[in-house]
Design a protein around this motif. Sequence first.
Motif, short mmCIF file in Angstrom:
data_model
loop_
_atom_site.label_atom_id
_atom_site.label_comp_id
_atom_site.label_asym_id
_atom_site.label_seq_id
_atom_site.Cartn_x
_atom_site.Cartn_y
_atom_site.Cartn_z
N ALA A 111 8.00 -1.36 -10.38
CA ALA A 111 8.10 -1.89 -9.02
C ALA A 111 6.88 -1.53 -8.18
CB ALA A 111 9.38 -1.39 -8.35
N ILE A 112 6.46 -0.29 -8.29
CA ILE A 112 5.27 0.15 -7.54
C ILE A 112 4.03 -0.59 -8.05
CG2 ILE A 112 3.79 2.10 -6.98
CD1 ILE A 112 6.53 2.19 -5.61
N ASP A 113 3.91 -0.74 -9.36
CA ASP A 113 2.75 -1.40 -9.94
C ASP A 113 2.64 -2.85 -9.47
OD1 ASP A 113 1.94 0.85 -11.29
OD2 ASP A 113 2.75 0.24 -13.24
N VAL A 114 3.72 -3.62 -9.61
CA VAL A 114 3.62 -5.04 -9.28
C VAL A 114 3.49 -5.26 -7.78
CG1 VAL A 114 4.83 -5.77 -11.37
CG2 VAL A 114 6.15 -5.39 -9.28
N ALA A 115 4.11 -4.39 -6.99
CA ALA A 115 4.01 -4.54 -5.54
C ALA A 115 2.61 -4.27 -5.03
CB ALA A 115 5.01 -3.62 -4.84
N THR A 116 1.90 -3.37 -5.68
CA THR A 116 0.56 -2.98 -5.23
C THR A 116 -0.54 -3.73 -5.98
OG1 THR A 116 0.60 -1.08 -6.75
CG2 THR A 116 1.30 -0.69 -4.48
N CYS A 136 6.47 6.91 -4.09
CA CYS A 136 6.08 6.35 -2.79
C CYS A 136 6.93 6.98 -1.69
CB CYS A 136 6.24 4.83 -2.80
SG CYS A 136 5.66 4.02 -1.29
N PRO A 137 6.56 8.18 -1.23
CA PRO A 137 7.40 8.90 -0.26
C PRO A 137 7.68 8.14 1.04
CG PRO A 137 5.73 10.35 -1.20
CD PRO A 137 5.39 8.98 -1.66
N ASP A 155 0.86 -1.19 0.00
CA ASP A 155 0.00 0.00 0.00
C ASP A 155 0.89 1.24 0.00
OD1 ASP A 155 -1.85 1.97 0.35
OD2 ASP A 155 -2.50 1.35 2.34
N VAL A 156 0.78 2.04 -1.07
CA VAL A 156 1.63 3.22 -1.20
C VAL A 156 1.37 4.21 -0.07
CG1 VAL A 156 2.03 5.27 -2.63
CG2 VAL A 156 1.94 3.02 -3.70
N SER A 157 0.15 4.35 0.37
CA SER A 157 -0.17 5.34 1.41
C SER A 157 0.55 5.05 2.72
CB SER A 157 -1.69 5.39 1.65
OG SER A 157 -2.17 4.14 2.11
N ASN A 158 0.80 3.78 2.99
CA ASN A 158 1.51 3.42 4.22
C ASN A 158 3.01 3.21 4.00
OD1 ASN A 158 -0.85 3.39 5.83
ND2 ASN A 158 -1.36 1.33 5.07
#
Length: 365
Positions: free
Chosen positions: A296-301, A71-72, A36-39
């Motif tokens: 990386a962000i796409d596949v992780a989420t 993803c900060p 989850d990018v938000s977390n």
Amino acid sequence: MNTTLRRAVIATAAVSMALSMAACGKAGGSKTSAADVSNGFRIGLALPENQTARYESVDRPKIEAKLHELCPKCQVDYENAAQNANTQQQQVDTLINDGDKVIILDSVDFKAIQPSVEKAHNKGVKIVAYDRLAQGPIDAYTSFDNTQVGKQQGQALLQAMGSKASPSSQIVMVNGDKGDPNAAQFKAGAHSVLDGKIKITSEFDTNGWLANNANNEVSGAISRIGGSNIAAVYSANDGMAAGIISALQSAHISPLPPVGGQDAQLDGVQRVLAGTQAYTIYKPYKDEADTAAQMAIDVATGKSVSTADTKVDSATTKGIPAKLIPTSIMTDKNIQQTVIAGGLFTVGQLCTQQYASDCVKAGLK
């Protein structure tokens, strides 16, 4: 409760528990859930070596910068294997055990790393192959069109040779690392252009992308062929080109025959400015780095790979979502339009005191 009823209840509970565990993946819940990018979450970055300047000076900072932009709250765990396949296996295993949701992997040896890729897959950790396509269940891949890079190298070498490019002209080929799948593609692309146009008198596949190895190979070729008989030298990258040029200079060969490379690393571009290296291949690393980070962000989420526009196959996996970034030949005539316009280097970085007059000739200000 009678004995028969009690046994039935226990059996029902056991089946229910087994089904629950199966729904979570392997026993013990070893598969990870979607990130989850938000977390924020942990992202591994595993690069192969630090002899080639690009990895520490360009790839790492650009990938990390894009990941933090997307993803900060994500934590990037960085590893560099220093050209050791066993070390990289241990590093990838550590990233898996540390809870990384996805690993951007540039493999030292695309075959040797397969067990670690499979381990990641079994744990639910996603793998984005970066620059080199590793074997195993890869989730996404970004690189350059490496066969096309080899073709561009061959074309540039023939152009640099000019009227000396003939079927009787002898050249030396120094190809890349045997453990790097890209090296075989560069080689195939170059051969498709060079074969029949010139005579490849000596050819080597190297262990590692080391300037010293290339220097030794070309020094031996000079002794066998004779320096004056070498019309040009193909180098698979800029790092090895440095060692090749040093060998030619040590043999007092003048003028130097054309030598080319690829990667457009800083010293390679400066050699092109100075005229000791004929060309390099400009690769837009920012585009590659940005693509890898987004993948990386796409596949992780759990999202589809938004940046992929094609699919590639490895020896073990078919239909891997992929993005191949275009490249171009760089000579002293188009430095402004390639590495400077692309933001790889500034004029100040290139035009140090040693290269000031060369920069003036090239029109760099």
